[in-house]
Design an enzyme around this catalytic site. Structure first.
Site, PDB file in Angstrom:
ATOM      1  N   TYR A   1      -0.976  -3.754  -7.166  1.00 56.88           N
ATOM      2  CA  TYR A   1      -0.958  -4.255  -5.352  1.00 56.88           C
ATOM      3  C   TYR A   1      -2.317  -4.080  -4.783  1.00 56.88           C
ATOM      4  O   TYR A   1      -3.252  -3.797  -4.554  1.00 56.88           O
ATOM      5  CB  TYR A   1       0.164  -3.575  -4.527  1.00 56.88           C
TER       6      TYR A   1
ATOM      7  N   ARG B   1       1.007  -0.806  -0.028  1.00 61.31           N
ATOM      8  CA  ARG B   1       0.357   0.343   0.256  1.00 61.31           C
ATOM      9  C   ARG B   1       1.092   1.439   0.240  1.00 61.31           C
ATOM     10  O   ARG B   1       1.910   0.606   0.266  1.00 61.31           O
ATOM     11  CB  ARG B   1      -0.376   0.044   1.029  1.00 61.31           C
TER      12      ARG B   1
ATOM     13  N   CYS C   1       1.324  -7.576  12.715  1.00 60.40           N
ATOM     14  CA  CYS C   1       1.117  -8.237  14.109  1.00 60.40           C
ATOM     15  C   CYS C   1       0.635  -9.695  14.362  1.00 60.40           C
ATOM     16  O   CYS C   1       0.706  -9.895  15.549  1.00 60.40           O
ATOM     17  CB  CYS C   1       0.746  -6.781  14.593  1.00 60.40           C
TER      18      CYS C   1
ATOM     19  N   LYS D   1      -9.872  -2.303   1.783  1.00 60.82           N
ATOM     20  CA  LYS D   1      -9.250  -0.848   2.492  1.00 60.82           C
ATOM     21  C   LYS D   1     -10.714   0.261   2.774  1.00 60.82           C
ATOM     22  O   LYS D   1     -10.003   1.068   3.496  1.00 60.82           O
ATOM     23  CB  LYS D   1      -8.088  -0.341   2.837  1.00 60.82           C
TER      24      LYS D   1
ATOM     25  N   ASN E   1       6.154  -8.657   1.885  1.00 63.31           N
ATOM     26  CA  ASN E   1       4.433  -8.828   1.672  1.00 63.31           C
ATOM     27  C   ASN E   1       3.696  -8.888   0.960  1.00 63.31           C
ATOM     28  O   ASN E   1       3.132  -8.831   0.761  1.00 63.31           O
ATOM     29  CB  ASN E   1       4.590  -6.799   1.853  1.00 63.31           C
TER      30      ASN E   1
ATOM     31  N   ASP F   1      -9.492  -9.385   9.142  1.00 65.71           N
ATOM     32  CA  ASP F   1      -9.241  -8.462   8.811  1.00 65.71           C
ATOM     33  C   ASP F   1      -9.772  -6.837   9.178  1.00 65.71           C
ATOM     34  O   ASP F   1      -9.706  -5.862  10.114  1.00 65.71           O
ATOM     35  CB  ASP F   1      -8.379  -7.707   7.443  1.00 65.71           C
TER      36      ASP F   1
ATOM     37  N   SER G   1      -1.197  -3.433  10.886  1.00 65.27           N
ATOM     38  CA  SER G   1      -0.143  -4.795  10.122  1.00 65.27           C
ATOM     39  C   SER G   1       0.264  -5.522  10.376  1.00 65.27           C
ATOM     40  O   SER G   1       0.980  -4.565  11.019  1.00 65.27           O
ATOM     41  CB  SER G   1      -0.250  -3.954   8.726  1.00 65.27           C
TER      42      SER G   1
ATOM     43  N   ARG H   1       1.703 -12.602  -1.027  1.00 63.74           N
ATOM     44  CA  ARG H   1      -0.194 -12.142  -0.646  1.00 63.74           C
ATOM     45  C   ARG H   1      -0.005 -13.967  -0.636  1.00 63.74           C
ATOM     46  O   ARG H   1      -0.182 -13.890  -1.685  1.00 63.74           O
ATOM     47  CB  ARG H   1      -0.408 -10.520  -0.990  1.00 63.74           C
TER      48      ARG H   1
ATOM     49  N   GLY I   1      -3.639  -4.044  -1.477  1.00 59.98           N
ATOM     50  CA  GLY I   1      -4.499  -3.040  -0.738  1.00 59.98           C
ATOM     51  C   GLY I   1      -4.592  -1.785  -1.639  1.00 59.98           C
ATOM     52  O   GLY I   1      -5.567  -1.189  -1.211  1.00 59.98           O
TER      53      GLY I   1
ATOM     54  N   HIS J   1     -10.784  -1.719  11.489  1.00 56.91           N
ATOM     55  CA  HIS J   1      -9.898  -2.982  10.775  1.00 56.91           C
ATOM     56  C   HIS J   1      -9.805  -3.731  12.376  1.00 56.91           C
ATOM     57  O   HIS J   1      -8.566  -3.745  13.406  1.00 56.91           O
ATOM     58  CB  HIS J   1      -7.976  -2.186  10.740  1.00 56.91           C
TER      59      HIS J   1
HETATM   60  C1  OXD Z   1      -2.650  -4.294   6.045  1.00 55.33           C
HETATM   61  C2  OXD Z   1      -3.537  -5.745   5.657  1.00 55.33           C
HETATM   62  O1  OXD Z   1      -2.015  -3.913   5.688  1.00 55.33           O
HETATM   63  O2  OXD Z   1      -4.863  -6.369   5.777  1.00 55.33           O
HETATM   64  O3  OXD Z   1      -3.521  -4.603   7.372  1.00 55.33           O
HETATM   65  O4  OXD Z   1      -3.214  -5.539   4.471  1.00 55.33           O
HETATM   66 MN    MN Z   2      -5.163  -5.510   7.403  1.00 58.19          MN
END
Ligand code: OXD
Ligand code: MN
Length: 591
Positions: free
Chosen positions: A197, A69, A250, A206, A374, A277, A248, A376, A199, A226
């Site tokens: 990408y 993002r 975590c 988002k 990152n 999410d 994000s 996915r 996101g 979120h």
């Molecule tokens: C974020 C995601 O960046 O869920 O929060 O991709």
């Molecule tokens: Mn997220």
């Protein structure tokens, strides 16, 4: 197709602007997706993986400059700059339409424009909302098919209504300099250009379900957060649901799909995933908060996902999934990433599409990585072995607790409970964490990330705090609010708490608190457990370690209070007085 005039007008205008060669409506028929998969494989946009091992699965590589993002190029475009607030980038809507209009002008020449009607939430539920995304990317069409409910059934549910989010996306030239992710909350519209990408371009996620929806929620009296949603089933068979917000990367997906430790499994504990999410939350007729997961798929971070850390996530990707920017194992035509619990493939291609030598891997040197940090997967929720049977429930699930958390090496204890709703809002508003690879920019820097919504609130963050305070007045049967921190480190920088499935031990205490079954100790920041009440049976840590994990150091917290005060300063008078009062209370309790 549809006779809905507003939809037809939106598509016509997009057509006139982008000038595609032709227009294809995503009806929901499998034949169309299959045709698109074939086409994407022909052009190299996707690679069909081993269909015996990974049926229905594909690999995609994004452009090298387009892997996350882009918060610096994400804008909230409302008429009044103050309504976007000090955290968001703002552009005047007219200026944004003009500027992006130029980029969109003719950007789909020679290309096909796809029209995707999609529903966030179960189709037709009164909790759900509808969007139309227009895009020139097959990857987007196929990913939206996984992440949302799409096709004609959505247009049927929409009927003649004008109430839908207008999303326009073009990968255009994938030019970083002209990449914009722009939201017009007052027009229910999103424009995204020059990115491919997830996101930035899967606009239901988002852009709609958080930025636009948070704005709608403020005006309509509900909340777009979120947050993951997870159900904990105790040995008596009762299921209690909690929603949790973490910045994000975590471990949100891990907590959403937690595997109970052996001793809990034996006792009969089970964990059910509702969402990993995003949560849309409303006050039910019973005065409790009820939450749905508006998505239909998981857009998870691949590296680190393995049969130990998150078997449910890994198993969710075993069919009908799309992998982006991971390693391609050429020997068996499957995928791999760092942190997978199988050896690295020897005949492989990295996320950049180059021949990859796993033996040169050096954690300190990103250029040696096989998968992008990152990278996915996009996987359908139905694949998840622990998917809750309430996943499709039109009214969602009732929340017993709300949990905030972040990555703090020293400050926050393993868990604490806020004193009441407003104090809980204060705790959420002052959340902080170290930055990760999910967003571009520096990694490892501590930043304040209120309710993990810093990049996702579609209006002024101070008004968002006020909305939380207002919601508290409407909830007669409030969930308790907690903060957790799985990431405390010792003097060698090692994590003290085992985390992963063992986090259930903390959730158990949280739920016991919600049912008034366990005492707690008051400290300046709220209530913490007595060490003896965190079950460490079967762990190699002692009660003393738990004591350590729960310690609240006044001097560190005085510094923290200063940091919160500085953070709050940017909101000026718009900061709700209730939060100012909470900060003063904290300061006086620390003295
Ligand atoms: C974020 C995601 O960046 O869920 O929060 O991709
Ligand atoms: Mn997220």
């Amino acid at each position: 197709m549809t006779t809905n005039k507003a939809v037809l007008k939106f598509v016509e205008e997009a057509k006139n602007l982008c000038k595609p060669e032709n227009v294809v409506w995503v009806t929901g028929e499998e034949a169309l997706y299959e045709q698109l998969r074939e086409e994407a494989c022909k052009t190299g946009e996707m690679i069909k993986l081993n269909q015996e091992l990974l049926p229905g699965c594909y690999l995609h590589r994004s452009a090298l400059n387009d892997v996350a993002r882009v918060e610096g190029r994400t804008f909230i475009c409302c008429k009044n700059k103050d309504d976007a607030g000090p955290i968001n980038n703002w552009m005047d809507p007219q200026e944004a339409y003009a500027k992006l209009g130029e980029i969109f002008d003719g950007c789909m020449k020679g290309r096909t424009m796809y029209v995707i009607p999609y529903s966030m939430g179960a189709v037709g539920s009164k909790f759900s909302k509808i969007g139309i995304e227009i895009t020139d990317s097959i990857y987007v069409v196929l990913s939206m098919h996984i992440m949302t409910r799409d096709g004609d059934k959505v247009l049927e549910a929409l009927g003649d209504s004008e109430d839908f989010v207008r999303g326009l996306h073009s990968k255009a030239e994938l030019d970083e300099e002209k990449r914009y992710i722009v939201h017009f909350p007052e027009d229910n519209a999103i424009w995204s250009v020059n990115s491919g990408y997830g996101g930035n371009v899967l606009l239901g996620k988002k852009c709609f379900a958080l930025r636009i929806a948070s704005y709608l929620g403020k005006n309509e009296g509900w909340m777009a957060e979120h947050m993951l949603i997870v159900g904990i089933q105790n040995p008596q068979g009762e299921i209690k649901y909690v929603a949790a917000a973490f910045p994000s990367a975590c471990g949100k997906t891990n907590l959403a799909m937690l595997i109970p430790p052996e001793i809990y499994k034996k006792k009969g504990y089970k964990v059910w995933t509702v969402g990993d999410d995003i949560a849309w939350i409303r006050v039910g007729e019973d005065g409790r908060l009820w939450a749905i997961n508006p998505e239909n798929g998981f857009f998870g971070v691949a590296p680190g996902t393995n049969m130990h850390s998150n078997p449910n996530a890994l198993l969710s990707t075993k069919k009908n999934s799309i992998f982006t920017n991971v390693v391609h194992d050429l020997d068996n035509n499957t995928v791999w990433w760092e942190g997978m619990d199988t050896p690295a493939p020897t005949n492989a291609v990295n996320w950049r599409g180059e021949k990859w030598d796993a033996s040169k891997y050096d954690k300190q040197d990103k250029s040696t990585y096989g998968a992008h940090p990152n990278s996915r997967f996009t996987a359908p929720t139905v694949n998840c072995p622990c998917l809750s049977d309430q996943f499709e429930a039109p009214n969602g699930v009732p929340l017993s607790a709300i949990i905030f958390g972040g990555r703090r090496a020293k400050t926050a204890p393993l868990v604490y409970e806020s004193r009441d709703w407003n104090n809980g809002v204060f705790v959420g508003s002052s959340m902080a964490s170290e930055t990760t690879a999910a967003a571009t920019g520096a990694v490892g820097v501590v930043r304040r990330d209120p309710m993990a919504m810093r990049p996702f609130v579609g209006y002024n963050m101070a008004d968002y705090f006020a909305h939380w305070i207002e919601m508290g007045k409407k909830i007669t049967n409030k969930p308790k609010i907690f903060n957790v921190n799985w990431f405390r480190t010792d003097e060698n920088g090692k994590f003290i708490w085992p985390g992963f499935g063992d986090n259930l031990r903390v959730l158990e205490w949280i739920l016991a608190r919600c049912e008034n079954k366990v005492d707690a100790r008051e400290v300046p920041i709220g209530y913490i457990p007595y060490a003896k009440d965190i079950n460490i049976e079967g762990l190699s840590i002692t009660e003393d370690t738990v004591e350590d994990l729960l310690s609240v150091d006044k001097e560190t917290w005085k510094e923290e209070a200063k940091g919160i005060e500085e953070f709050y300063a940017q909101f000026g008078d718009r900061l709700p007085k209730e939060l100012r009062a909470e900060l003063e209370t904290l300061k006086s309790k620390l003295n």
